[in-house]
Design a protein around this motif. Sequence first.
Motif, mmCIF file in Angstrom:
data_model
loop_
_atom_site.group_PDB
_atom_site.id
_atom_site.type_symbol
_atom_site.label_atom_id
_atom_site.label_comp_id
_atom_site.label_asym_id
_atom_site.label_seq_id
_atom_site.Cartn_x
_atom_site.Cartn_y
_atom_site.Cartn_z
ATOM 1 N N SER A 1 8.333 5.270 -0.877
ATOM 2 C CA SER A 1 7.706 6.530 -2.282
ATOM 3 C C SER A 1 7.491 7.939 -1.034
ATOM 4 O O SER A 1 7.010 9.105 -1.169
ATOM 5 C CB SER A 1 7.429 5.725 -3.044
ATOM 6 N N MET A 2 6.166 7.023 -0.368
ATOM 7 C CA MET A 2 5.525 8.691 0.020
ATOM 8 C C MET A 2 6.201 9.150 1.047
ATOM 9 O O MET A 2 5.908 10.340 1.367
ATOM 10 C CB MET A 2 3.636 7.476 0.878
ATOM 11 N N LEU B 1 1.899 7.751 -8.117
ATOM 12 C CA LEU B 1 2.264 6.805 -7.981
ATOM 13 C C LEU B 1 0.911 5.723 -7.315
ATOM 14 O O LEU B 1 1.289 4.340 -7.156
ATOM 15 C CB LEU B 1 1.753 6.557 -5.716
ATOM 16 N N THR B 2 -0.500 6.393 -8.024
ATOM 17 C CA THR B 2 -1.359 5.045 -7.956
ATOM 18 C C THR B 2 -1.774 4.761 -9.410
ATOM 19 O O THR B 2 -2.247 2.945 -10.087
ATOM 20 C CB THR B 2 -2.404 5.989 -7.849
ATOM 21 N N ASN C 1 4.770 -7.474 -3.804
ATOM 22 C CA ASN C 1 3.547 -7.901 -2.910
ATOM 23 C C ASN C 1 4.054 -9.223 -1.509
ATOM 24 O O ASN C 1 4.031 -8.503 -0.441
ATOM 25 C CB ASN C 1 2.122 -8.204 -3.007
ATOM 26 N N GLY D 1 6.990 -4.346 -1.496
ATOM 27 C CA GLY D 1 5.959 -4.217 -2.355
ATOM 28 C C GLY D 1 5.852 -2.991 -1.342
ATOM 29 O O GLY D 1 5.958 -1.480 -1.402
ATOM 30 N N PHE E 1 -2.719 5.395 -0.977
ATOM 31 C CA PHE E 1 -2.040 6.541 -0.916
ATOM 32 C C PHE E 1 -3.323 7.516 -1.105
ATOM 33 O O PHE E 1 -2.679 8.524 -0.521
ATOM 34 C CB PHE E 1 -2.069 6.333 -3.065
ATOM 35 N N GLU F 1 1.102 2.713 -9.969
ATOM 36 C CA GLU F 1 0.652 0.780 -9.013
ATOM 37 C C GLU F 1 -0.097 -0.055 -10.197
ATOM 38 O O GLU F 1 0.083 -0.841 -9.597
ATOM 39 C CB GLU F 1 0.757 1.313 -7.919
ATOM 40 N N ARG G 1 6.062 1.150 -1.095
ATOM 41 C CA ARG G 1 5.122 2.483 -1.079
ATOM 42 C C ARG G 1 6.088 3.241 -0.301
ATOM 43 O O ARG G 1 5.303 4.215 -0.429
ATOM 44 C CB ARG G 1 4.062 1.941 -0.781
ATOM 45 N N ASN G 2 5.818 2.624 0.839
ATOM 46 C CA ASN G 2 6.171 3.818 2.209
ATOM 47 C C ASN G 2 7.647 3.926 1.714
ATOM 48 O O ASN G 2 7.493 5.857 2.376
ATOM 49 C CB ASN G 2 6.425 2.446 3.010
ATOM 50 N N TYR H 1 4.468 -7.610 -9.632
ATOM 51 C CA TYR H 1 3.630 -7.385 -8.844
ATOM 52 C C TYR H 1 3.397 -7.855 -7.789
ATOM 53 O O TYR H 1 3.610 -8.121 -6.640
ATOM 54 C CB TYR H 1 2.625 -6.408 -10.017
ATOM 55 N N PRO I 1 -2.891 -0.799 -1.316
ATOM 56 C CA PRO I 1 -1.831 0.198 -1.687
ATOM 57 C C PRO I 1 -2.775 1.565 -2.319
ATOM 58 O O PRO I 1 -2.474 2.937 -1.758
ATOM 59 C CB PRO I 1 -0.556 -0.279 -3.135
#
Length: 302
Positions: free
Chosen positions: A159-160, A129-130, A148, A152, A79, A133, A156-157, A144, A75
């Motif tokens: 969020s981006m 985000l980094t 995954n 997860g 990012f 994470e 993340r997708n 976590y 991830p």
Amino acid sequence: MIRELLTRHMDTYVNTTSPNSSSIHASCYTYPPGSYIFTAFTVTNILLLLPLYIYILCFGFQHWCKQSHSETMNPLDVFTYHMVAMEIVAICGSTVCCCGAYTDHGNMIVAGCNTFAIIACVKMFFHVLTCVERYVAIIHPVTYMSLNKTGGVRIRNVSMGCVWLTCSGLIALRLLVNKNVNMILFFCNLALSLIISFFCNLSVLRVLNRPGPGEEGGNKGKTDTVKQKAFVTITAIMVVLVVRFGGNLVCTSLSSSSVLSGSDLCAVKISGVWFGLASSYVLPLLYLHRAEKLPCFKYDKS
């Protein structure tokens, strides 16, 4: 002689215009020394950052082609790819701004400068985000790992995607609405990013020497390598954000005071962009370090 005339014209223009007018900000990119400073910044990005970004995207594409379909990407790497792509758009925006300044094309200046300025604000979300994470991976490892295996990647997708939508929406809004709120947006985002990174940093620091779930208590006092790497990553991001916040705060304070006027005011205002240079490097350099591609480090190939 020409430079003196331009500087004199700039002094007259700024002194006879309302301090809150967005046209002052645009004129700072048009006349020296502001135009020289921003051009030097843009050329630096093109010569140093752009090749680095292209290399990272090419290297990431090669790595993606080699990995199996069942293997998920790191991830942190994802990012970095998105931030690099956004930075390339920002470099294009600053280039358009410079071209507009030297061709005296107002629309190019407005479009280029606002694209660059808004991306400079929004790209900090990838730093956040980094940090988040790494925070979740270290502080809540069970959660976590379960994420995954389940949703997860989807989180993340999403969020981006929200970051990209926010960036596109703000650029469109800024071009449609004739009101300059870039600095307000910038400092709000920067302050929020600093608070989150500082919280993540302290949280990881607290558990740095504690044994994780399933680890023996005898390991207490020994620093876990994964935790140490997470702490270094978050600290590096926090440091560059602090530098950026402090530098821009000083520049904005000076440009808003009555100490400076005319071309000096513009020079200080535009100089603030240089304090964001380190934040453009931090994720790419951390990426290269994870990939063991930094030439200044010796990596164990065994």
